[in-house]
Design a protein around this motif. Structure first.
Motif, short mmCIF file in Angstrom:
data_model
loop_
_atom_site.label_atom_id
_atom_site.label_comp_id
_atom_site.label_asym_id
_atom_site.label_seq_id
_atom_site.Cartn_x
_atom_site.Cartn_y
_atom_site.Cartn_z
N ILE A 20 0.79 -1.23 0.00
CA ILE A 20 0.00 0.00 0.00
C ILE A 20 0.83 1.28 0.00
CG2 ILE A 20 -2.12 -0.95 0.98
CD1 ILE A 20 -1.01 -0.26 3.73
N ASN A 21 2.14 1.16 -0.09
CA ASN A 21 2.94 2.38 -0.13
C ASN A 21 3.22 2.79 -1.58
OD1 ASN A 21 4.64 4.51 0.14
ND2 ASN A 21 6.37 3.33 0.90
N PHE A 22 2.38 3.68 -2.08
CA PHE A 22 2.54 4.17 -3.46
C PHE A 22 3.26 5.53 -3.50
CE2 PHE A 22 0.27 1.60 -6.74
CZ PHE A 22 -0.09 0.54 -5.93
N SER A 23 3.84 5.95 -2.38
CA SER A 23 4.45 7.28 -2.38
C SER A 23 5.82 7.26 -3.08
CB SER A 23 4.59 7.81 -0.95
OG SER A 23 5.39 6.93 -0.22
N GLY A 24 6.10 8.36 -3.77
CA GLY A 24 7.41 8.50 -4.42
C GLY A 24 7.61 7.61 -5.63
N LEU A 25 6.54 7.02 -6.14
CA LEU A 25 6.70 6.07 -7.25
C LEU A 25 7.05 6.74 -8.58
CD1 LEU A 25 4.07 3.18 -7.09
CD2 LEU A 25 6.56 3.09 -6.85
N ALA A 26 6.50 7.96 -8.80
CA ALA A 26 6.72 8.62 -10.09
C ALA A 26 8.22 8.76 -10.36
CB ALA A 26 6.03 9.98 -10.13
N LYS A 27 8.94 9.16 -9.34
CA LYS A 27 10.39 9.36 -9.50
C LYS A 27 11.08 8.03 -9.86
CE LYS A 27 13.78 12.49 -8.14
NZ LYS A 27 13.70 12.88 -9.52
N LYS A 28 10.61 6.95 -9.23
CA LYS A 28 11.22 5.64 -9.51
C LYS A 28 10.86 5.16 -10.93
CE LYS A 28 11.76 4.40 -4.73
NZ LYS A 28 11.41 3.54 -3.61
N ILE A 29 9.62 5.43 -11.33
CA ILE A 29 9.21 5.06 -12.71
C ILE A 29 10.08 5.84 -13.70
CG2 ILE A 29 7.32 5.19 -14.40
CD1 ILE A 29 5.37 4.68 -12.04
N GLU A 30 10.29 7.11 -13.39
CA GLU A 30 11.14 7.94 -14.26
C GLU A 30 12.54 7.33 -14.39
OE1 GLU A 30 11.62 11.96 -12.82
OE2 GLU A 30 13.12 12.37 -14.37
N GLY A 31 13.07 6.85 -13.30
CA GLY A 31 14.41 6.23 -13.32
C GLY A 31 14.43 4.98 -14.19
N ILE A 32 13.37 4.18 -14.11
CA ILE A 32 13.30 2.97 -14.94
C ILE A 32 13.21 3.36 -16.41
CG2 ILE A 32 11.99 0.84 -15.42
CD1 ILE A 32 13.30 0.88 -12.61
N CYS A 33 12.39 4.36 -16.71
CA CYS A 33 12.25 4.81 -18.11
C CYS A 33 13.62 5.25 -18.65
CB CYS A 33 11.29 6.00 -18.21
SG CYS A 33 9.59 5.58 -17.85
N ARG A 34 14.38 5.92 -17.83
CA ARG A 34 15.68 6.45 -18.26
C ARG A 34 16.70 5.34 -18.48
NH1 ARG A 34 18.02 8.92 -14.28
NH2 ARG A 34 16.09 9.81 -13.44
N ARG A 35 16.64 4.30 -17.65
CA ARG A 35 17.76 3.34 -17.64
C ARG A 35 17.48 2.00 -18.32
NH1 ARG A 35 19.62 2.62 -11.73
NH2 ARG A 35 21.27 1.45 -12.76
#
Ligand code: FMN
Length: 356
Positions: free
Chosen positions: A171-186
């Protein structure tokens, strides 16, 4: 007795409940609000109507996606095999279900990789829950999920409501956008983000566009409701009542497509969530989607037989073809720009859809 893992049990439950129970949302997709304009003189040969397209470097014979569903058990392997064989035979795109189980237990890899084995040429999508990025997964697991299938892209699914109403959900969906961004980049492969049946708002679409996702699959409301699936899995009355609250939750698929168009112009859109036939897929594409996906409908066919799976998908292709023919639309590029009418349910007048 050998111990059955909780993930294995969950996968078995998901297939069984989707096949045996009424898990439909109380919402409709919205596609009943629009219709194509019939052309009595289409000036086309039905056989020459061209449904093909290219996406992420692969050629598809029709804009149909078998949405992400399963893997992790022997039954799931059989379903993935049938779906992938049909996708290969016809030339369609497919996603497997969340590969978390196989990342945690490599014995299960072949229940997913069977899809690539029997379908070497298809556009194939890996799948993980985005929330796992808050529970120990990072770029390494994303890479392994892609490599496991020689996938063409990775789908990260967003399912906050499903996690919230299930026992021991993540249930912890906080801060996910930043992590998704990192996956998209790498990752070095396209990253697609999808919902699981509650749709995409303008705010979410904007966030995802800023993360650099290659496509958004709206998976809107109007089809399978995952709170209903969780309701049937619930262990007690309280959990059942909690899940049942949300039977009418979510943004209808049609509205979700328009939300993405508005908030993230130019974004590649996959439409899914309650698409019932090729006519709904054609409507999605006329509204701006690139592919139309079906999950539960494909599961029902695949649980029956390989023959039924191919028949269902060929019927879907024919429904798209006849829709285009009868609307005077010769190819997918023109379908993208097609005029659709809005059926005004209340005052019975028709008007042109204005969504820009
Ligand atoms: C049995 C089953 C399992 C599913 N598992 C996943 C999954 O692992 N990952 C995912 O992104 N979506 C999963 N979904 C959601 C679908 O991809 C889809 O978004 C949703 O079911 C709405 O589409 P539908 O109305 O055509 O069923 C699953 C759907 C079904 C029916």
């Amino acid at each position: 007795m050998t111990k059955v893992s909780p993930i294995k049990l969950r996968k078995t439950d998901h297939i069984r409940i989707n096949l045996e129970q009424d898990v439909r949302s109380a919402k409709t997709t919205g596609f009943e609000r629009i219709e194509f304009i019939h052309q009595a003189l289409p000036e086309l040969n039905l056989e020459k109507v061209d449904l093909s397209l290219s996406l992420f470097g692969k050629k598809l014979s029709a804009p149909i996606l078998i949405s992400s569903m399963t893997g992790g058990t022997e039954e799931a392997k059989k379903i993935n095999r049938r779906l992938a064989q049909a996708a290969q035979e016809i030339g369609l795109a497919m996603g497997v279900g969340s590969q978390r189980a196989a990342l945690e237990n490599p014995v299960l890899i072949d229940t997913f990789s069977i899809a690539r084995k029997v379908a070497p040429d298809i556009l194939l999508f890996a799948n993980l829950g985005a929330v796992q990025l808050n529970y120990g997964f990072d770029i390494n697991q994303c890479r392994r999920a892609v490599d496991m299938l020689a996938a063409d892209a990775l789908i990260l699914h967003l399912n906050p409501l499903q996690e919230a109403v299930q026992a021991d959900g993540n249930i912890n969906f906080s801060g996910l956008a930043k992590k998704i961004e990192g996956i998209c980049r790498r990752l070095g492969k396209p990253v697609i983000v999808k919902e699981v049946g509650w749709g995409i708002s303008q705010r979410t679409a904007k966030l995802l566009a800023n993360c650099g996702v290659a496509a958004i699959d709206v998976a809107g409301a109007g089809g399978t409701s995952w709170s209903q699936v969780e309701m049937y899995r619930a262990a007690d009355d309280l959990a059942r009542d909690l899940a049942a609250t949300f039977i009418g939750w979510g943004i209808p698929t049609l509205d979700s497509i328009l939300n993405v168009r508005k908030a993230a112009p130019g974004m590649t859109i996959f439409a899914s969530g309650g698409l019932k036939d090729g006519l709904d897929i054609a409507k999605s594409i006329a509204l701006g989607a690139t592919l139309g996906g079906m999950a539960r409908k494909a599961l029902i066919a695949a649980a029956d037989s390989s023959k039924k799976t191919v028949e269902m998908l060929k019927l879907t292709e024919m429904q798209i073809r006849i829709t285009m023919f009868s609307s005077g639309i010769k190819n997918i590029r023109d379908l993208h720009k097609a005029e659709v009418n809005v059926a005004e349910i209340h005052n019975k007048t028709n008007q042109k859809m204005d969504y820009d």
